[in-house]
Design a protein around this motif. Structure first.
Motif, PDB file in Angstrom:
ATOM      1  N   VAL A 125       6.596 -16.753 -16.999  1.00 40.50           N
ATOM      2  CA  VAL A 125       5.665 -15.772 -16.450  1.00 40.50           C
ATOM      3  C   VAL A 125       4.240 -16.295 -16.564  1.00 40.50           C
ATOM      4  O   VAL A 125       3.784 -16.697 -17.634  1.00 40.50           O
ATOM      5  CB  VAL A 125       5.801 -14.405 -17.168  1.00 40.50           C
ATOM      6  N   LEU A 126       3.526 -16.276 -15.419  1.00 43.05           N
ATOM      7  CA  LEU A 126       2.159 -16.777 -15.345  1.00 43.05           C
ATOM      8  C   LEU A 126       1.145 -15.673 -15.105  1.00 43.05           C
ATOM      9  O   LEU A 126      -0.046 -15.863 -15.312  1.00 43.05           O
ATOM     10  CB  LEU A 126       2.042 -17.806 -14.208  1.00 43.05           C
ATOM     11  N   GLY A 127       1.613 -14.531 -14.626  1.00 44.79           N
ATOM     12  CA  GLY A 127       0.703 -13.425 -14.316  1.00 44.79           C
ATOM     13  C   GLY A 127       1.457 -12.323 -13.604  1.00 44.79           C
ATOM     14  O   GLY A 127       2.684 -12.269 -13.640  1.00 44.79           O
ATOM     15  N   ARG A 128       0.704 -11.446 -12.935  1.00 44.31           N
ATOM     16  CA  ARG A 128       1.279 -10.315 -12.217  1.00 44.31           C
ATOM     17  C   ARG A 128       0.811 -10.333 -10.769  1.00 44.31           C
ATOM     18  O   ARG A 128      -0.315 -10.716 -10.477  1.00 44.31           O
ATOM     19  CB  ARG A 128       0.838  -8.993 -12.858  1.00 44.31           C
ATOM     20  N   HIS A 129       1.700  -9.899  -9.864  1.00 41.62           N
ATOM     21  CA  HIS A 129       1.332  -9.783  -8.448  1.00 41.62           C
ATOM     22  C   HIS A 129       1.223  -8.311  -8.070  1.00 41.62           C
ATOM     23  O   HIS A 129       1.710  -7.426  -8.786  1.00 41.62           O
ATOM     24  CB  HIS A 129       2.337 -10.521  -7.552  1.00 41.62           C
ATOM     25  N   ARG A 130       0.575  -8.040  -6.920  1.00 42.62           N
ATOM     26  CA  ARG A 130       0.328  -6.672  -6.449  1.00 42.62           C
ATOM     27  C   ARG A 130       1.509  -6.079  -5.699  1.00 42.62           C
ATOM     28  O   ARG A 130       1.546  -4.890  -5.436  1.00 42.62           O
ATOM     29  CB  ARG A 130      -0.879  -6.649  -5.512  1.00 42.62           C
ATOM     30  N   GLY A 131       2.442  -6.903  -5.297  1.00 49.19           N
ATOM     31  CA  GLY A 131       3.580  -6.481  -4.487  1.00 49.19           C
ATOM     32  C   GLY A 131       3.894  -7.585  -3.500  1.00 49.19           C
ATOM     33  O   GLY A 131       2.987  -8.178  -2.903  1.00 49.19           O
ATOM     34  N   LEU A 132       5.162  -7.916  -3.331  1.00 49.05           N
ATOM     35  CA  LEU A 132       5.565  -9.053  -2.504  1.00 49.05           C
ATOM     36  C   LEU A 132       5.089  -8.990  -1.054  1.00 49.05           C
ATOM     37  O   LEU A 132       4.821 -10.045  -0.470  1.00 49.05           O
ATOM     38  CB  LEU A 132       7.089  -9.234  -2.573  1.00 49.05           C
ATOM     39  N   PRO A 133       4.942  -7.801  -0.428  1.00 49.72           N
ATOM     40  CA  PRO A 133       4.480  -7.797   0.969  1.00 49.72           C
ATOM     41  C   PRO A 133       3.080  -8.390   1.174  1.00 49.72           C
ATOM     42  O   PRO A 133       2.698  -8.686   2.300  1.00 49.72           O
ATOM     43  CB  PRO A 133       4.483  -6.307   1.347  1.00 49.72           C
ATOM     44  N   VAL A 135       2.492 -20.314  -3.145  1.00 53.75           N
ATOM     45  CA  VAL A 135       3.694 -19.492  -3.144  1.00 53.75           C
ATOM     46  C   VAL A 135       4.819 -20.355  -2.584  1.00 53.75           C
ATOM     47  O   VAL A 135       4.723 -20.852  -1.458  1.00 53.75           O
ATOM     48  CB  VAL A 135       3.517 -18.226  -2.279  1.00 53.75           C
ATOM     49  N   ILE A 136       5.861 -20.551  -3.373  1.00 56.07           N
ATOM     50  CA  ILE A 136       6.989 -21.348  -2.883  1.00 56.07           C
ATOM     51  C   ILE A 136       8.209 -20.482  -2.583  1.00 56.07           C
ATOM     52  O   ILE A 136       9.094 -20.903  -1.850  1.00 56.07           O
ATOM     53  CB  ILE A 136       7.369 -22.502  -3.844  1.00 56.07           C
ATOM     54  N   ARG A 137       8.236 -19.236  -3.117  1.00 59.41           N
ATOM     55  CA  ARG A 137       9.363 -18.362  -2.819  1.00 59.41           C
ATOM     56  C   ARG A 137       9.017 -16.929  -3.197  1.00 59.41           C
ATOM     57  O   ARG A 137       8.334 -16.688  -4.189  1.00 59.41           O
ATOM     58  CB  ARG A 137      10.602 -18.825  -3.590  1.00 59.41           C
ATOM     59  N   LEU A 138       9.495 -15.987  -2.409  1.00 60.88           N
ATOM     60  CA  LEU A 138       9.418 -14.571  -2.744  1.00 60.88           C
ATOM     61  C   LEU A 138      10.812 -14.164  -3.198  1.00 60.88           C
ATOM     62  O   LEU A 138      11.755 -14.209  -2.415  1.00 60.88           O
ATOM     63  CB  LEU A 138       9.005 -13.741  -1.526  1.00 60.88           C
ATOM     64  N   ASP A 139      10.955 -13.794  -4.441  1.00 62.91           N
ATOM     65  CA  ASP A 139      12.247 -13.399  -4.997  1.00 62.91           C
ATOM     66  C   ASP A 139      12.306 -11.873  -4.978  1.00 62.91           C
ATOM     67  O   ASP A 139      11.944 -11.207  -5.957  1.00 62.91           O
ATOM     68  CB  ASP A 139      12.393 -13.953  -6.411  1.00 62.91           C
ATOM     69  N   ALA A 140      12.764 -11.308  -3.852  1.00 70.74           N
ATOM     70  CA  ALA A 140      12.794  -9.855  -3.688  1.00 70.74           C
ATOM     71  C   ALA A 140      13.771  -9.194  -4.651  1.00 70.74           C
ATOM     72  O   ALA A 140      13.512  -8.089  -5.140  1.00 70.74           O
ATOM     73  CB  ALA A 140      13.143  -9.502  -2.248  1.00 70.74           C
ATOM     74  N   GLN A 156      -1.265   0.880   3.096  1.00 66.80           N
ATOM     75  CA  GLN A 156      -1.114   2.231   3.631  1.00 66.80           C
ATOM     76  C   GLN A 156       0.276   2.478   4.217  1.00 66.80           C
ATOM     77  O   GLN A 156       0.665   3.621   4.419  1.00 66.80           O
ATOM     78  CB  GLN A 156      -2.172   2.501   4.705  1.00 66.80           C
ATOM     79  N   ARG A 157       1.011   1.427   4.525  1.00 69.53           N
ATOM     80  CA  ARG A 157       2.273   1.584   5.242  1.00 69.53           C
ATOM     81  C   ARG A 157       3.525   1.194   4.460  1.00 69.53           C
ATOM     82  O   ARG A 157       4.625   1.559   4.829  1.00 69.53           O
ATOM     83  CB  ARG A 157       2.210   0.775   6.540  1.00 69.53           C
ATOM     84  N   ILE A 158       3.352   0.434   3.394  1.00 66.78           N
ATOM     85  CA  ILE A 158       4.505  -0.074   2.652  1.00 66.78           C
ATOM     86  C   ILE A 158       4.312   0.197   1.162  1.00 66.78           C
ATOM     87  O   ILE A 158       3.249  -0.072   0.610  1.00 66.78           O
ATOM     88  CB  ILE A 158       4.683  -1.596   2.877  1.00 66.78           C
ATOM     89  N   ALA A 159       5.346   0.713   0.527  1.00 68.11           N
ATOM     90  CA  ALA A 159       5.317   0.878  -0.926  1.00 68.11           C
ATOM     91  C   ALA A 159       5.603  -0.478  -1.556  1.00 68.11           C
ATOM     92  O   ALA A 159       6.687  -1.023  -1.387  1.00 68.11           O
ATOM     93  CB  ALA A 159       6.345   1.905  -1.368  1.00 68.11           C
ATOM     94  N   ALA A 160       4.626  -1.024  -2.244  1.00 71.20           N
ATOM     95  CA  ALA A 160       4.772  -2.339  -2.861  1.00 71.20           C
ATOM     96  C   ALA A 160       4.715  -2.189  -4.376  1.00 71.20           C
ATOM     97  O   ALA A 160       3.786  -1.574  -4.905  1.00 71.20           O
ATOM     98  CB  ALA A 160       3.676  -3.274  -2.373  1.00 71.20           C
ATOM     99  N   SER A 161       5.692  -2.761  -5.052  1.00 69.40           N
ATOM    100  CA  SER A 161       5.755  -2.682  -6.510  1.00 69.40           C
ATOM    101  C   SER A 161       5.221  -3.968  -7.123  1.00 69.40           C
ATOM    102  O   SER A 161       5.670  -5.056  -6.767  1.00 69.40           O
ATOM    103  CB  SER A 161       7.193  -2.492  -6.970  1.00 69.40           C
ATOM    104  N   PRO A 162       4.283  -3.859  -8.071  1.00 70.38           N
ATOM    105  CA  PRO A 162       3.816  -5.049  -8.782  1.00 70.38           C
ATOM    106  C   PRO A 162       4.965  -5.703  -9.545  1.00 70.38           C
ATOM    107  O   PRO A 162       5.961  -5.051  -9.875  1.00 70.38           O
ATOM    108  CB  PRO A 162       2.763  -4.502  -9.752  1.00 70.38           C
TER     109      PRO A 162
END
Length: 165
Positions: free
Chosen positions: A26-34, A54-59, A10-16
């Protein structure tokens, strides 16, 4: 009374984006890094036949990097915004370093350069993530600390370049 994911959504725009292994496959898709944190195991939405963390978030690339639990272990962290309450003399310091509020203080060597530092832990540490604070102690006395810019599986000497991980 909301769960964390609803609150964040509700508070952050998260891009898959893509979920990848350390080599970039590539192993799959995520809902958004936050919605993820370094060290997280559950809720990743990928089945690899072995536990994946999860070993790293590559923003920059909007990628979630997952791997084995061994990939979470680090011996080295680069810090910024280093601040001191009581700084011992010299550029090389032997301290006890704490990463988490309830974490154990671990022996470490700190090399200071202005408001930056490199921390070399005597023992491997788990899930040291950018944005976390590391606090330096001498016994029960807080000396200072800084914010993790990045962590590495192994430290190498400055004249050899930067670590790969």
């Amino acid at each position: 009374d909301q769960d964390l994911h609803s609150f964040v959504a509700q508070r952050i725009a998260a891009s898959p984006g893509d979920i990848v292994d350390p080599e970039g496959h590539v192993l799959g898709r995520h809902r958004g890094l936050p919605f993820y944190t370094v060290g997280q195991r559950h809720g990743l939405g990928v089945a690899l036949g072995e536990p994946a963390y999860v070993i790293r978030l590559d923003a920059q690339e909007n990628r979630l990097v997952v791997g084995s639990p061994e990939r979470l272990l680090t011996t080295c962290a680069e810090l910024y915004d280093v601040r001191w309450l009581m700084r011992p003399g010299g550029q090389e310091l032997s301290v006890r370093a704490r990463i988490r509020y309830r974490g154990r203080r671990s022996p470490a060597q700190v090399t200071v350069t202005g408001e930056r530092a490199v921390v070399r832990f005597s023992e491997r540490q788990r899930a040291v993530a950018p944005g976390q604070s590391i606090v330096f102690y001498d016994g029960d006395t807080v000396l200072g600390g800084g914010v993790v810019a990045q962590s590495h599986i192994e430290c190498i000497d400055a004249d050899q370049g930067h670590p790969a991980d």
